[in-house]
Motif scaffolding. Sequence first.
Motif, PDB file in Angstrom:
ATOM      1  N   UNK A  42     -16.431  -3.576  32.139  1.00 60.48           N
ATOM      2  CA  UNK A  42     -16.717  -2.844  30.897  1.00 60.48           C
ATOM      3  C   UNK A  42     -15.494  -2.737  30.016  1.00 60.48           C
ATOM      4  N   UNK A  43     -15.517  -1.761  29.117  1.00 65.70           N
ATOM      5  CA  UNK A  43     -14.407  -1.563  28.179  1.00 65.70           C
ATOM      6  C   UNK A  43     -13.993  -0.089  28.173  1.00 65.70           C
ATOM      7  N   UNK A  44     -12.791   0.225  28.665  1.00 65.74           N
ATOM      8  CA  UNK A  44     -12.308   1.602  28.604  1.00 65.74           C
ATOM      9  C   UNK A  44     -12.154   2.052  27.144  1.00 65.74           C
ATOM     10  N   UNK A  45     -12.392   3.329  26.884  1.00 64.66           N
ATOM     11  CA  UNK A  45     -12.333   3.842  25.508  1.00 64.66           C
ATOM     12  C   UNK A  45     -11.515   5.127  25.456  1.00 64.66           C
ATOM     13  N   UNK A  46     -10.471   5.098  24.637  1.00 63.03           N
ATOM     14  CA  UNK A  46      -9.573   6.244  24.461  1.00 63.03           C
ATOM     15  C   UNK A  46     -10.191   7.187  23.426  1.00 63.03           C
ATOM     16  N   UNK A  47     -10.361   8.451  23.786  1.00 60.68           N
ATOM     17  CA  UNK A  47     -11.043   9.401  22.891  1.00 60.68           C
ATOM     18  C   UNK A  47     -10.409   9.488  21.503  1.00 60.68           C
ATOM     19  N   UNK A  48      -9.103   9.338  21.415  1.00 58.86           N
ATOM     20  CA  UNK A  48      -8.438   9.419  20.105  1.00 58.86           C
ATOM     21  C   UNK A  48      -8.944   8.314  19.182  1.00 58.86           C
ATOM     22  N   UNK A  49      -9.043   7.095  19.724  1.00 60.83           N
ATOM     23  CA  UNK A  49      -9.502   5.949  18.920  1.00 60.83           C
ATOM     24  C   UNK A  49     -10.976   6.093  18.543  1.00 60.83           C
ATOM     25  N   UNK A  50     -11.784   6.565  19.492  1.00 62.56           N
ATOM     26  CA  UNK A  50     -13.210   6.760  19.228  1.00 62.56           C
ATOM     27  C   UNK A  50     -13.417   7.852  18.178  1.00 62.56           C
ATOM     28  N   UNK A  51     -12.696   8.958  18.315  1.00 65.00           N
ATOM     29  CA  UNK A  51     -12.832  10.082  17.372  1.00 65.00           C
ATOM     30  C   UNK A  51     -12.445   9.661  15.955  1.00 65.00           C
ATOM     31  N   UNK A  52     -11.368   8.900  15.826  1.00 68.41           N
ATOM     32  CA  UNK A  52     -10.933   8.432  14.497  1.00 68.41           C
ATOM     33  C   UNK A  52     -12.014   7.555  13.861  1.00 68.41           C
ATOM     34  N   UNK A  92      -8.683  -0.695  18.622  1.00 67.77           N
ATOM     35  CA  UNK A  92      -7.651  -1.564  19.196  1.00 67.77           C
ATOM     36  C   UNK A  92      -7.993  -1.955  20.647  1.00 67.77           C
ATOM     37  N   UNK A  93      -7.210  -2.887  21.188  1.00 64.89           N
ATOM     38  CA  UNK A  93      -7.431  -3.365  22.549  1.00 64.89           C
ATOM     39  C   UNK A  93      -7.257  -2.217  23.537  1.00 64.89           C
ATOM     40  N   UNK A  94      -8.055  -2.241  24.619  1.00 59.06           N
ATOM     41  CA  UNK A  94      -8.019  -1.119  25.573  1.00 59.06           C
ATOM     42  C   UNK A  94      -6.641  -0.905  26.185  1.00 59.06           C
ATOM     43  N   UNK A  95      -5.887  -1.979  26.350  1.00 59.22           N
ATOM     44  CA  UNK A  95      -4.546  -1.842  26.972  1.00 59.22           C
ATOM     45  C   UNK A  95      -3.598  -1.084  26.034  1.00 59.22           C
ATOM     46  N   UNK A  96      -3.731  -1.349  24.730  1.00 55.53           N
ATOM     47  CA  UNK A  96      -2.922  -0.607  23.739  1.00 55.53           C
ATOM     48  C   UNK A  96      -3.314   0.870  23.715  1.00 55.53           C
ATOM     49  N   UNK A  97      -4.618   1.119  23.786  1.00 57.87           N
ATOM     50  CA  UNK A  97      -5.108   2.496  23.827  1.00 57.87           C
ATOM     51  C   UNK A  97      -4.582   3.230  25.052  1.00 57.87           C
ATOM     52  N   UNK A  98      -4.597   2.549  26.200  1.00 61.42           N
ATOM     53  CA  UNK A  98      -4.098   3.137  27.441  1.00 61.42           C
ATOM     54  C   UNK A  98      -2.620   3.488  27.309  1.00 61.42           C
ATOM     55  N   UNK A  99      -1.856   2.562  26.746  1.00 56.71           N
ATOM     56  CA  UNK A  99      -0.417   2.792  26.557  1.00 56.71           C
ATOM     57  C   UNK A  99      -0.174   4.032  25.695  1.00 56.71           C
TER      58      UNK A  99
END
Length: 280
Positions: free
Chosen positions: A180-190, A265-272
């Motif tokens: 799947x695709x991990x999703x960072x709440x900050x990116x989703x909220x924006x 953005x890419x999930x790895x960038x979001x994770x970072x």
Amino acid sequence: MTLLVTGANGQLGQELVRMGDERIHIVGYGRDQLDITDLAQCREALADVRPNAVIHTAAYTAVDQAEAEPDAAYRVNALGTRNMAIAAQEQNTKLCYISTDYVFDGKGSTPYNEYDNTNPQSVYGKSKRAGEALLQSLCNRYFIVRTSWVYGKYGNNFVKTMLKLALDRDTITVVHDQIGSPTYTYDLAAFLIELVQSEAYGIYHASNTGTCSWYEFAQAIFEERGISIRTEPCTTEQFPRPAPRPAYSVMDHSAIRTNGFNDLRHWREGLRAFLQELEV
């Protein structure tokens, strides 16, 4: 612009509420202030706040528990969403409903498009799909945003669990056959705040871009944090749970592209970015 956020004490709700500024006023209602299963309370909340849009994040999200408590899951995810849709329609207010990759059966091998047939396998997935259907039939100005593998600063999530387990273990076993695709709440909220300012109604798939397995996600978490730990892959069958998980829940972001929005953005960038935020 005024936005009303339901489920304001949840992982995504808390992220949204803190994004308010002088341009966008965000009012957050948690379960203690708004019981979405009560239509009168939904009407009252919208009449009091008079929002331009509602971002409806309140949900029953205990995926495994839902198998034993179907009525509770449907009461919140289906009937609660129906109530919000009725109240929003009466006020001519935009309503954005947060849905899930669990509306698909996970048996595919190419990313799910917004218009692909849904076929939820779990009570949780079925109750969220019921919420989508009720919203579509009751409300003119709606957005349905399906997301996946959500994590962030607030609440419990996979990233925090992995970091915690790494403190007192030297080996961690993680499922490798769910993609799947991990999703960072900050990116989703924006993205959600940008979306509800538009008139581009419809269904959206929104997650951080790129794909991985839970095993690869765990490996990335440890790599980014510089944690030395042995990570072992296992199959879903070796880790049985009451509710079935979609084996493949990658979603195509066709609506984001065709409506001219910037993709996440890419999930790895979001994770970072999240791991840096955790250290602050």
